[in-house]
Scaffold this motif. Structure first.
Motif, PDB file in Angstrom:
ATOM      1  N   GLY A  28       0.841  -1.346   0.185  1.00  0.00           N
ATOM      2  CA  GLY A  28       0.110   0.207   0.081  1.00  0.00           C
ATOM      3  C   GLY A  28       0.667   1.401  -0.148  1.00  0.00           C
ATOM      4  O   GLY A  28       0.766   2.598   0.256  1.00  0.00           O
ATOM      5  N   MET A  29       1.567   1.562  -0.523  1.00  0.00           N
ATOM      6  CA  MET A  29       3.051   2.304  -0.749  1.00  0.00           C
ATOM      7  C   MET A  29       3.046   3.920  -2.065  1.00  0.00           C
ATOM      8  O   MET A  29       2.542   2.722  -3.227  1.00  0.00           O
ATOM      9  CB  MET A  29       4.384   2.096  -0.809  1.00  0.00           C
ATOM     10  N   SER A  30       1.971   4.785  -0.870  1.00  0.00           N
ATOM     11  CA  SER A  30       2.540   5.111  -2.120  1.00  0.00           C
ATOM     12  C   SER A  30       3.575   5.470  -3.167  1.00  0.00           C
ATOM     13  O   SER A  30       4.475   5.367  -2.687  1.00  0.00           O
ATOM     14  CB  SER A  30       1.260   6.956  -1.958  1.00  0.00           C
ATOM     15  N   PRO A  31       3.719   6.580  -4.224  1.00  0.00           N
ATOM     16  CA  PRO A  31       4.568   7.381  -5.042  1.00  0.00           C
ATOM     17  C   PRO A  31       5.660   7.902  -4.757  1.00  0.00           C
ATOM     18  O   PRO A  31       6.927   7.588  -4.255  1.00  0.00           O
ATOM     19  CB  PRO A  31       4.256   7.964  -5.792  1.00  0.00           C
ATOM     20  N   GLY A  32       4.532   8.956  -3.494  1.00  0.00           N
ATOM     21  CA  GLY A  32       6.146   9.524  -2.411  1.00  0.00           C
ATOM     22  C   GLY A  32       6.680   9.112  -1.608  1.00  0.00           C
ATOM     23  O   GLY A  32       8.190   9.304  -1.244  1.00  0.00           O
TER      24      GLY A  32
END
Length: 446
Positions: free
Chosen positions: A286-290
């Motif tokens: 569940g990691m965002s691009p940032g």
């Protein structure tokens, strides 16, 4: 833009008189002159410019290595099978063109090839943001760009390796590779963070545009090299016979052959890892691009540590055992990656941190594997065979790599992404054991 601290200092302290400014400038100039004179490689003007080119290209590559997969996963909702196809098409040109390119390079000057390949990289990458702005971007566009980039790496990458050997000489190859590793660590530290922010704020295609501009800057810088490798003497031999000679030379050389088959199997596993890495980070963790970009920066620390460890490890254990140490480390990193839970101790941020630590271990180990690998194979090869050796090794080591990406995509599609990573980790462990027991690498001191 200056750091805020610099602005505060400029506003707080009075401007120095011209004479004192000249004294300080002279002191700085003398300091850097001493630094340059202490290292023969840094006194080499063309090597410094070539080094700068690798820095520019490295920053761009680190950005696109995150931005292009994120374009596929986030904008185009790519499936694991499509990600496997994308990675496979990037490596397919190595199987199709490596051998004829080797013969072609041995018959011509490498500098023009290196120069214009950088320019074409920039043009090809620019297709992604242009297609996005025109509303034409789809997976088929990414497939085409990946395939053309692969062709560029086959031609330009081979020319770059041979040109470097001619630029610095065999005796300085390991030193040059160590410097490249140090600067590549800067790109790995800063590039993914920049890419993550660009994707988060301006979309992934904009990040790819930054990469395209980086390659154009690299091309511009290379135009000012003074070094021009000599045009080889014309050959009246049939190109096919020369391709066969290159294959025979690698086949009959015990060390080159061990490096070839070992790296071939590693590339199969690595391309499977590339196909699943971004999917695992975004969908499973569940990691965002940032956050993903920030976690990837730890890989830069890994590259930096490897550049520090490379020389002492090579002196202590020799090039062969250093290669085996790096190989074992990559297999351990794949296993650790597959074991990261979605919420480590109930926190997704701890999972992201664990992901970053695994990237650190992998990048450090991969550099310990490839830096002595690249230097060793050039040292063992006669000058007249450099181009054919590089292309033959590239063919042998990367020809089967698309199968790794396609297989990993199939496994992830049917059994899950984590199962695909476990299969890759198991393969890495078996490969390390096989090379340790059956290859001559452990006995090579230099």
């Amino acid at each position: 833009m200056f750091p805020s601290g610099t602005i505060r200092v400029a506003l707080t302290y009075p401007v120095l008189p011209l004479s004192e400014s000249c004294i300080i400038f002279t002191a700085f100039r003398q300091f850097f002159t001493r630094k340059l004179s202490a290292d023969p490689m840094l006194r080499h003007r063309d090597f410094r410019r070539f080094w700068l080119t690798t820095v520019i290209a490295s920053f761009g590559e680190q950005i696109s290595s995150l931005a292009i997969p994120l374009t596929a996963v986030l904008l185009l909702q790519a499936t694991p099978a499509q990600m496997g196809m994308l990675i496979a098409l990037q490596t397919l040109p190595f199987a199709l063109f490596s051998l004829p390119v080797g013969v072609w390079l041995d018959r011509r000057s490498k500098y023009p090839v290196l120069l214009w390949s950088e320019f074409l990289f920039g043009v090809v990458l620019a297709v992604i943001p242009i297609s996005y702005w025109l509303g034409l971007l789809n997976m088929h566009v990414l497939y085409a760009v990946g395939f053309l980039m692969g062709i560029g790496f086959v031609i330009g990458g081979s020319a770059s390796q041979v040109f470097l050997a001619q630029l610095v000489g065999r005796e300085h190859l390991l030193d040059a590779q160590s410097k490249f590793a140090a600067t590549d660590s800067m790109a790995r530290l800063i590039g993914p963070g920049i890419a993550g922010m660009l994707v988060q704020l301006l979309t992934a295609p904009v990040a790819v545009l930054v990469d395209a501009l980086g390659f154009i800057g690299s091309w511009w810088n290379l135009r000012f090299l003074r070094k021009r490798d000599t045009y080889p003497a014309p050959s009246d031999r049939h190109p096919f016979r020369e391709m066969v000679d290159g294959i025979k030379m690698v086949w009959n050389h015990e060390v080159l052959w061990a490096l070839a088959w070992g790296t071939a199997l590693w590339q199969v596993l690595f391309n499977g890892y590339l196909a699943l890495q971004i999917l695992f980070a975004t969908h499973q963790l569940g990691m965002s691009p940032g956050v993903l970009g920030a976690a990837q920066t730890l890989g830069g620390l890994g590259v930096l540590v490897s550049s520090i460890l490379l020389k002492p490890l090579s002196r202590r254990f020799g090039s062969g055992r250093t290669i085996l140490i790096g190989l074992g480390g990559t297999g351990a990193a794949w296993l650790l990656l597959a074991m990261i839970p979605a919420n480590l101790f109930g926190s997704p941020l701890l999972s992201a941190l664990a992901y970053g630590v695994v990237v650190f271990i992998f990048d450090c180990s991969a550099m310990l594997y490839f830096m002595p690998y690249l230097a060793l194979r050039l040292k063992l090869t006669p000058d007249a065979y450099h181009g054919r050796m590089v292309s033959t090794m590239r063919f042998m080591t990367v020809a089967a790599a698309p199968l790794g990406a396609l297989s990993a995509g199939w496994i992830a599609e049917h059994l899950g992404v984590r199962s695909g990573l476990i299969a890759i980790a198991a393969g890495g462990s078996l490969l390390t054991f096989g090379l340790l027991k059956t290859s001559p690498l452990r006995d090579i001191r230099d």
